[in-house]
Design an enzyme around this catalytic site. Structure first.
Site, short mmCIF file in Angstrom:
data_model
loop_
_atom_site.label_atom_id
_atom_site.label_comp_id
_atom_site.label_asym_id
_atom_site.label_seq_id
_atom_site.Cartn_x
_atom_site.Cartn_y
_atom_site.Cartn_z
N HIS A 293 15.38 53.31 46.35
CA HIS A 293 15.25 52.66 47.60
C HIS A 293 14.36 53.19 48.78
O HIS A 293 14.01 52.62 49.72
CB HIS A 293 16.38 52.05 47.95
CG HIS A 293 17.19 51.07 46.90
ND1 HIS A 293 16.45 49.58 46.57
CD2 HIS A 293 17.84 51.33 45.84
CE1 HIS A 293 17.24 49.41 45.56
NE2 HIS A 293 17.87 50.17 45.09
N HIS B 163 18.90 56.92 36.03
CA HIS B 163 17.99 56.53 37.41
C HIS B 163 17.28 57.44 37.77
O HIS B 163 16.94 57.23 39.07
CB HIS B 163 19.36 55.78 38.18
CG HIS B 163 18.88 55.49 39.45
ND1 HIS B 163 17.93 54.42 39.60
CD2 HIS B 163 19.29 55.86 40.73
CE1 HIS B 163 17.78 54.37 40.96
NE2 HIS B 163 18.43 54.89 41.85
#
Length: 269
Positions: free
Chosen positions: A97, A246
């Site tokens: 993000h 991730h």
């Protein structure tokens, strides 16, 4: 050595390595991580281009509370720091993000100064329901730790990769409810505002070369989404890697650095 500059009234921590001419690689972490997320990639990046690793406000060595901030401030802080360092053109490499801020930076500065952006493992669809629930969970003072831990376990995906495990265990602490709640709110707002990162890309006033590098989710529909977007937008590309987690930049640093170098080479043509 990590150093700091005062930008927009706050301390921004960074390091600055390499002397190769041309666009500078600028690494940007996700929320509640810092520049150490790029330790594995750094030797490859700085050998190719000057590399500046940036910590968001409140993410440097001083973890005292810094007041509220969001994507606008993250973008402004990064631009202010790079201006102070006399960086002309640069390529943001943003994890997760942090990619929202990277796209905001590219939109503000245009393709001449930001010829390319690379994003590592950002959810490119509208936010899934379970992810939105997790974002709300980390904004709840009674259950934010449970929500945080659930997110971390989903990021790790059962990995045994030692670099990733060490990063999570030893390099991502120092943030409490204040920062995790802010992360949840800002990320949720980004998806509600734009719908998805791909829609944010389409809104850029002057699109630059953008590449998404990721390993999961391992479902064909996700690749099809990327294929369709790339077919409609020649400035977009993607690379699916064979990792587990991730954190492709930590898990597969040489491969991810090679993607950044290749992206920059293509943007120079």
């Amino acid at each position: 050595m990590i150093t700091t500059k005062t930008v927009n009234g706050v301390q921004i921590a960074f390091d600055d390595q390499g002397h190769e001419p041309g666009p500078v690689f600028v690494t940007l972490s996700g929320w509640a991580h810092d520049l150490r997320a790029y330790d594995g990639m750094l030797p490859y990046l700085r050998a190719a281009q000057r590399t500046v690793r940036v910590c968001w406000r409140g993410h440097g060595p001083d973890r005292n509370l810094v007041g509220d901030f969001g994507i606008d401030e993250m973008a402004a802080d990064t631009i202010g720091l790079l201006d102070a360092l006399e960086v002309d053109s640069f390529v943001p490499i943003a994890h997760a993000h942090g990619g929202w801020a990277a796209l905001e930076i590219a939109d503000r500065l245009g393709a001449q100064r930001v010829p390319a952006v690379m994003i590592l493992d950002l959810i490119m669809t509208p936010a899934p329901r379970e992810f939105v629930a997790a974002l709300h969970g980390i904004q709840d003072p009674e259950r934010w730790k449970e929500g945080r831990d659930g997110l971390v376990q989903s990021w790790l995906a059962g990995t045994t990769n030692q670099a990733v495990l060490d990063h999570v265990r030893y390099d991502s602490g120092g943030h409490g409810f204040d920062m995790w709640a802010r992360a949840g709110r800002v990320i949720d707002e980004a998806y509600r505002t734009w719908g998805s990162p791909m829609r944010r890309m389409e809104a850029l006033a002057e699109p630059c070369a953008i590449r998404h590098v990721f390993s999961h989710p391992k479902i064909g529909e996700y690749d099809a989404l990327h294929d369709d977007f790339a077919a409609r937008h020649p400035w977009f590309s993607y690379r699916r890697l064979g990792g587990e987690t991730h954190f492709p930049g930590i898990e597969l640093p040489q491969q991810v650095a090679a993607e950044a170098i290749d992206l920059l080479a293509g943007a120079r043509i």
